[in-house]
Design a protein around this motif. Structure first.
Motif, PDB file in Angstrom:
ATOM      1  N   LEU A 216     -20.235  44.443  33.305  1.00 17.62           N
ATOM      2  CA  LEU A 216     -20.619  45.575  32.455  1.00 17.62           C
ATOM      3  C   LEU A 216     -22.108  45.833  32.508  1.00 17.62           C
ATOM      4  O   LEU A 216     -22.578  46.904  32.106  1.00 17.62           O
ATOM      5  CB  LEU A 216     -20.228  45.308  30.993  1.00 17.62           C
ATOM      6  CG  LEU A 216     -18.763  45.037  30.669  1.00 17.62           C
ATOM      7  CD1 LEU A 216     -18.597  44.733  29.204  1.00 17.62           C
ATOM      8  CD2 LEU A 216     -17.904  46.217  31.083  1.00 17.62           C
ATOM      9  N   ASP A 220     -27.270  45.115  29.023  1.00 16.13           N
ATOM     10  CA  ASP A 220     -26.948  46.535  28.956  1.00 16.13           C
ATOM     11  C   ASP A 220     -25.567  46.700  28.342  1.00 16.13           C
ATOM     12  O   ASP A 220     -25.424  47.150  27.205  1.00 16.13           O
ATOM     13  CB  ASP A 220     -27.014  47.138  30.363  1.00 16.13           C
ATOM     14  CG  ASP A 220     -26.645  48.616  30.378  1.00 16.13           C
ATOM     15  OD1 ASP A 220     -26.662  49.229  29.301  1.00 16.13           O
ATOM     16  OD2 ASP A 220     -26.341  49.146  31.458  1.00 16.13           O
ATOM     17  N   GLY A 221     -24.541  46.265  29.081  1.00 20.39           N
ATOM     18  CA  GLY A 221     -23.185  46.331  28.538  1.00 20.39           C
ATOM     19  C   GLY A 221     -22.837  45.141  27.668  1.00 20.39           C
ATOM     20  O   GLY A 221     -22.245  45.275  26.596  1.00 20.39           O
ATOM     21  N   VAL A 291     -20.868  42.895  22.657  1.00 23.17           N
ATOM     22  CA  VAL A 291     -20.841  43.950  23.668  1.00 23.17           C
ATOM     23  C   VAL A 291     -21.364  45.244  23.064  1.00 23.17           C
ATOM     24  O   VAL A 291     -21.122  45.543  21.885  1.00 23.17           O
ATOM     25  CB  VAL A 291     -19.394  44.130  24.182  1.00 23.17           C
ATOM     26  CG1 VAL A 291     -19.282  45.316  25.116  1.00 23.17           C
ATOM     27  CG2 VAL A 291     -18.922  42.853  24.875  1.00 23.17           C
ATOM     28  N   ARG A 295     -19.174  50.210  25.282  1.00 22.30           N
ATOM     29  CA  ARG A 295     -18.573  49.543  26.447  1.00 22.30           C
ATOM     30  C   ARG A 295     -17.373  48.670  26.089  1.00 22.30           C
ATOM     31  O   ARG A 295     -16.918  47.888  26.921  1.00 22.30           O
ATOM     32  CB  ARG A 295     -19.636  48.680  27.144  1.00 22.30           C
ATOM     33  CG  ARG A 295     -20.883  49.430  27.575  1.00 22.30           C
ATOM     34  CD  ARG A 295     -20.585  50.609  28.506  1.00 22.30           C
ATOM     35  NE  ARG A 295     -19.874  50.219  29.707  1.00 22.30           N
ATOM     36  CZ  ARG A 295     -20.482  49.709  30.792  1.00 22.30           C
ATOM     37  NH1 ARG A 295     -21.791  49.515  30.804  1.00 22.30           N
ATOM     38  NH2 ARG A 295     -19.773  49.391  31.854  1.00 22.30           N
ATOM     39  N   ASP A 298     -14.292  49.270  28.265  1.00 21.77           N
ATOM     40  CA  ASP A 298     -14.549  48.733  29.601  1.00 21.77           C
ATOM     41  C   ASP A 298     -14.424  47.211  29.607  1.00 21.77           C
ATOM     42  O   ASP A 298     -13.890  46.631  30.558  1.00 21.77           O
ATOM     43  CB  ASP A 298     -15.957  49.118  30.070  1.00 21.77           C
ATOM     44  CG  ASP A 298     -16.106  50.609  30.304  1.00 21.77           C
ATOM     45  OD1 ASP A 298     -15.081  51.284  30.544  1.00 21.77           O
ATOM     46  OD2 ASP A 298     -17.248  51.106  30.235  1.00 21.77           O
ATOM     47  N   ALA A 299     -14.928  46.581  28.551  1.00 16.41           N
ATOM     48  CA  ALA A 299     -14.860  45.119  28.458  1.00 16.41           C
ATOM     49  C   ALA A 299     -13.416  44.642  28.382  1.00 16.41           C
ATOM     50  O   ALA A 299     -13.007  43.720  29.106  1.00 16.41           O
ATOM     51  CB  ALA A 299     -15.643  44.630  27.242  1.00 16.41           C
TER      52      ALA A 299
END
Length: 357
Positions: A216, A220-221, A291, A295, A298-299
């Motif tokens: 990610l 950042d992610g 997180v 995101r 996405d995680a």
């Protein structure tokens, strides 16, 4: 006075360890920190992620399982930085009763697992010594290498982050109990369940979990990751909150324990008379991650793609400590006084020795 076994508490760490760290060196970017399982040394534009732990070997697991577990305990503590482990240095202080054949099986298993993970064994020491006994048969240093500042630590969680948990609570507690006492599990639940419960053992690693989330984007992610070892999920959440200087609020209804793990804990709670909060029990293999809020999907998708069950269980807020929100309102979570796994495990050992298993 009998000293408590296991990791030292925060007071002793701050009063003794943290006050005495040898010579100062500006290349030490991250030194010893309570609740953080690795350090960071900067060499020019590269950072070394350095982790040190015992070589932990339990012959009763079987040598194949023991070698796998010994490597993954070490590798997991590097992987939570978001960086894959790369180099291993091993000191083996072997008990006199360990045979050459047993050492060969253990060492070949460790080498094979390192090869799978892309880890090179660089240097070490091997010898037999009086006074050594399982499971601590030496020490090891695992190292990862990355570009400057391209890693995360449990001290980097930020207000607004979403907290994700993988695999559920008490993974290690159930995995060890089912593997050490298969006859008890089979007697209570049958051979098919006993065989399935022993497979929990192989979940006791966060290497795949952490490296999946590193995709990610580190810092950042994903901002912080920590594995839930002693004192389980509550312990890991408290470590992140303390290290980052933030508060964490979790929703108890979103926290989960896998059915087979719950069943193993139920069996041994009934057998020993010791109740076990699955979120206070040792759980190597359970990853707690902070997180970025944008995101989360996405995680969860990255983890699901690797067959890892995970859930968003809470949020980071500006404050301190860990708060649990449940059907009876909100409560502050105190550090567990004792990991329930250990008294349960030793009670089961006593009962087996007394012929009551």
């Amino acid at each position: 006075m009998v000293n408590r076994l296991g990791k030292v508490d925060r007071r002793l760490f701050d009063d003794v360890i943290y006050r005495n760290l040898g010579a100062h060196d500006d290349s030490v970017v991250l030194g010893p920190s309570f609740g953080v399982d690795f350090g960071v040394v900067r060499l020019g534009e590269m950072d070394l992620i350095v982790e040190v732990d015992p070589v932990y070997v339990v012959p009763q697991y079987g040598w194949r399982r023991s070698s796998w577990f010994a490597v993954h305990i070490l590798a997991s503590d590097v992987a939570v930085s978001g960086i894959p482990p790369r180099y291993l240095f091993v000191d083996l202080n072997l008990p006199p009763e360990m045979s050459d054949d047993e050492l060969r099986i253990l060492w070949e298993g460790m080498s094979d697992e390192c090869r799978k993970l892309g880890i090179s064994i660089v240097a070490g020491h091997t010898g037999r010594y009086e006074g050594i006994s399982y499971p601590m048969i030496g020490g090891a240093t695992m190292v990862g290498v990355t570009a400057r500042d391209r890693w995360v630590s449990p001290s980097m969680a930020r207000p607004g982050d979403v907290v994700i948990m993988t695999k559920g609570g008490a993974v290690e507690a159930a995995g060890i109990l089912a593997s050490m006492f298969p006859e008890i599990v089979e007697r209570e639940m049958g051979a098919e369940f006993s065989k399935r419960a022993q497979e929990i053992f192989w979940r006791q690693s966060v290497v795949e979990d952490a490296l999946a989330l590193s995709g990610l984007g580190l810092r950042d992610g994903v901002h912080a990751m920590h594995d839930a070892t002693e004192y389980g999920v509550w312990g890991a959440l408290i470590d992140i909150a303390d290290a980052s200087g933030v508060g964490i609020r979790v929703r108890e209804d979103d926290m989960f324990v896998e059915d087979d793990v719950s069943e193993v804990l139920r069996i041994f709670s009934g057998l020993t008379g010791i109740s076990a909060d699955p979120f206070s029990a040792i759980s190597e293999g359970t990853l707690i991650a902070a997180v970025a809020p944008g995101r989360v999907d996405d995680a969860l998708s990255a983890l699901s793609g690797r067959g890892i069950r995970a859930a968003a269980i809470g949020e980071v807020f500006k404050g301190s400590g860990v708060l649990a929100v449940g059907r009876n309102g909100e409560r502050r979570v105190s550090p567990p006084e004792q990991d329930p796994f250990w008294p349960m495990f030793f009670r089961a050992m006593e009962m087996r020795g007394g012929g009551r298993s």
